[in-house]
Motif scaffolding. Structure first.
Motif, PDB file in Angstrom:
ATOM      1  N   LEU A 121       0.830  -1.207   0.000  1.00 27.37           N
ATOM      2  CA  LEU A 121       0.000   0.000   0.000  1.00 27.37           C
ATOM      3  C   LEU A 121       0.862   1.254   0.000  1.00 27.37           C
ATOM      4  O   LEU A 121       0.576   2.231  -0.701  1.00 27.37           O
TER       5      LEU A 121
ATOM      6  N   ALA B  55       0.004   5.050   4.322  1.00 26.48           N
ATOM      7  CA  ALA B  55      -0.844   3.897   4.058  1.00 26.48           C
ATOM      8  C   ALA B  55      -0.438   2.712   4.926  1.00 26.48           C
ATOM      9  O   ALA B  55      -1.287   1.976   5.437  1.00 26.48           O
TER      10      ALA B  55
ATOM     11  N   ALA C 101      -1.604   3.433   8.452  1.00 23.66           N
ATOM     12  CA  ALA C 101      -3.053   3.288   8.583  1.00 23.66           C
ATOM     13  C   ALA C 101      -3.427   1.820   8.776  1.00 23.66           C
ATOM     14  O   ALA C 101      -4.231   1.479   9.649  1.00 23.66           O
ATOM     15  N   GLY C 102      -2.833   0.953   7.958  1.00 20.06           N
ATOM     16  CA  GLY C 102      -3.133  -0.470   8.072  1.00 20.06           C
ATOM     17  C   GLY C 102      -2.772  -1.014   9.441  1.00 20.06           C
ATOM     18  O   GLY C 102      -3.522  -1.793  10.043  1.00 20.06           O
TER      19      GLY C 102
ATOM     20  N   ARG D  94      -2.463   0.721  12.273  1.00 21.90           N
ATOM     21  CA  ARG D  94      -3.357   1.263  13.302  1.00 21.90           C
ATOM     22  C   ARG D  94      -4.717   0.583  13.265  1.00 21.90           C
ATOM     23  O   ARG D  94      -5.325   0.318  14.304  1.00 21.90           O
ATOM     24  N   GLY D  95      -5.186   0.312  12.060  1.00 23.70           N
ATOM     25  CA  GLY D  95      -6.457  -0.394  11.936  1.00 23.70           C
ATOM     26  C   GLY D  95      -6.396  -1.753  12.620  1.00 23.70           C
ATOM     27  O   GLY D  95      -7.294  -2.130  13.376  1.00 23.70           O
ATOM     28  N   LEU D  96      -5.316  -2.463  12.382  1.00 24.23           N
ATOM     29  CA  LEU D  96      -5.177  -3.782  12.999  1.00 24.23           C
ATOM     30  C   LEU D  96      -5.092  -3.670  14.515  1.00 24.23           C
ATOM     31  O   LEU D  96      -5.741  -4.437  15.246  1.00 24.23           O
TER      32      LEU D  96
ATOM     33  N   SER E 125      -6.319  -1.434  16.373  1.00 21.28           N
ATOM     34  CA  SER E 125      -7.618  -1.075  16.940  1.00 21.28           C
ATOM     35  C   SER E 125      -8.524  -2.302  17.023  1.00 21.28           C
ATOM     36  O   SER E 125      -9.333  -2.436  17.938  1.00 21.28           O
ATOM     37  N   LEU E 126      -8.372  -3.207  16.052  1.00 18.04           N
ATOM     38  CA  LEU E 126      -9.195  -4.425  16.087  1.00 18.04           C
ATOM     39  C   LEU E 126      -8.708  -5.396  17.166  1.00 18.04           C
ATOM     40  O   LEU E 126      -9.494  -6.168  17.721  1.00 18.04           O
TER      41      LEU E 126
ATOM     42  N   ARG F 197      -9.016   0.966  -1.656  1.00 20.45           N
ATOM     43  CA  ARG F 197      -9.025   1.470  -0.277  1.00 20.45           C
ATOM     44  C   ARG F 197     -10.188   2.429  -0.061  1.00 20.45           C
ATOM     45  O   ARG F 197     -10.848   2.397   0.983  1.00 20.45           O
TER      46      ARG F 197
ATOM     47  N   GLY G  21     -10.991   4.488   7.400  1.00 18.05           N
ATOM     48  CA  GLY G  21      -9.827   4.463   6.500  1.00 18.05           C
ATOM     49  C   GLY G  21      -8.734   3.532   6.991  1.00 18.05           C
ATOM     50  O   GLY G  21      -8.004   2.930   6.192  1.00 18.05           O
ATOM     51  N   GLU G  22      -8.614   3.406   8.292  1.00 16.05           N
ATOM     52  CA  GLU G  22      -7.587   2.534   8.854  1.00 16.05           C
ATOM     53  C   GLU G  22      -7.936   1.069   8.656  1.00 16.05           C
ATOM     54  O   GLU G  22      -7.112   0.274   8.201  1.00 16.05           O
ATOM     55  N   VAL G  23      -9.153   0.715   9.026  1.00 16.57           N
ATOM     56  CA  VAL G  23      -9.542  -0.691   8.890  1.00 16.57           C
ATOM     57  C   VAL G  23      -9.604  -1.089   7.412  1.00 16.57           C
ATOM     58  O   VAL G  23      -9.236  -2.214   7.051  1.00 16.57           O
TER      59      VAL G  23
ATOM     60  N   SER H  14      -7.616  -0.015   5.164  1.00  6.57           N
ATOM     61  CA  SER H  14      -6.212  -0.265   4.805  1.00  6.57           C
ATOM     62  C   SER H  14      -5.758  -1.614   5.329  1.00  6.57           C
ATOM     63  O   SER H  14      -5.019  -2.345   4.657  1.00  6.57           O
TER      64      SER H  14
END
Lengths: 199, 199
Positions: free
Chosen positions: A161, A170, A173-174, A176-178, A180-181, B122, B145-147, B149
């Motif tokens: 990304l 990018a 972001a990926g 941080r998304g992970l 957060s999950l 994305r 946007g994070e998830v 990604s």
DNA sequence: GTCTATAATCGGATAGAC
DNA sequence: GTCTATCCGATTATAGAC
């Protein structure tokens, strides 16, 4: 630095930048500041030199991962440390990129260190996720091997990304998304309920 | 199939298999069953042909993604459909792999369709995740946007894991891990609490 | 439109002088 | 150990005949 070392380091740089098929012996020699004959004196050829370079890169990568994963803290904290550790994101993963190199994958010798590095990383993360599940940090429904694979994949895909968009944002972001999950009961995500396993 | 089409299809195959640096005009001609002069009659050269091939691959990929993402169902279901759609996992992503190709990234023309394809994916996923948050499917702490990604990265990284291990199981594991983390109140993950947004 | 010929450069390596 | 010379096929075309 010795001549063999200079050759290996030059090869590492070029493999990272251009991959195996994109790297010529001549380019290696120029990068290393070493003559033709000198290279063939110390190494049997391009693939032998690449093997030495890949092994060294794989060793360094494993060591760097272990520094995050073997540190102190909860499972979540160690995973976060691994995900957030410093990286040269826009250059991609020096080991992961080799999986897309047809000549590397076609050679048992060259493929082995790549396979081992990623395999060990998944195994180590599986242990840590399992620890987190056992301690009640993660949901009991989590399958350690699966989430471990997701973690490694997010990093490897994050490089893609970032390079596609030309920005490290990018990748971040990926990650941080992970996180957060994964976050254990963070910011209203799940009700605390029964944090310690009941059995 | 017309001669230009045969050339484009052959180029697509080879770019997927060996990347841009690893693909020679001669190999393309042989794959297409087309002579030297014929290729240079229809296309200005390797890079022009690659551009046509990359554009076609990017279009197909976008269409395939849209078929999953624009389908019916909840946000989670559409994301799951995208993640679980059929793929030739061990061949890698025909678009994503180009991000590691130095000559592709060095060319504005060749890089553009790659950048756009991943960027649109994305964006589209960001909308869907936002929808899921708005409908109370996902936690309110989720940043769309994070998830989004993370989802794209898991797929792209899943290809790396699969190729490194020589098995599609690694890809599947990463995807299942992500789905389990995303799952709205699945199998005891979170207490149902307040499913519909209170405002 | 397709074919063959030609060509300059690169890729990957060997040989042998120093 | 390092250097230069040499080799042969591949790469990426261009030119011109058919």
């Amino acid at each position: 630095m010795s001549t063999p070392d200079r050759l290996i380091e030059a090869t590492r740089e070029l493999l990272w930048e251009r991959g195996y098929v994109g790297t010529s012996p001549k380019a290696i020699q120029q990068h290393a500041g070493v003559g033709q004959g000198s290279m063939y004196h110390h190494f049997p050829g391009k693939s032998g030199l690449a093997l030495a370079a890949i092994r060294r890169t794989a060793d360094e990568l494993r060591a760097a991962a272990d520094r995050s994963l073997d540190g102190p803290g909860t499972a979540y904290e160690r995973i976060a440390a691994y995900l957030l550790r410093e990286r040269e994101v826009l250059r991609g993963c020096p080991v992961g990129r080799l999986t897309m190199d047809p000549d590397v994958m076609a050679s048992d010798e060259l493929r082995a260190p790549v396979e081992e590095t990623i395999g060990r990383l998944r195994s180590r993360l599986t242990e840590i996720v399992r620890e987190g599940v056992d301690r009640g940090e993660f949901d009991r429904a989590v399958v350690p091997g699966e989430v471990a694979s997701t973690i490694v994949a997010t990093v490897q895909g994050g490089y893609v990304l970032a390079r596609a968009s030309g920005s490290t944002a990018a990748f971040d972001a990926g990650v941080r998304g992970l996180l957060s999950l994964l976050a254990p009961r963070g910011a209203g995500r799940c009700a605390p309920a029964d944090a310690t396993p009941s059995v």
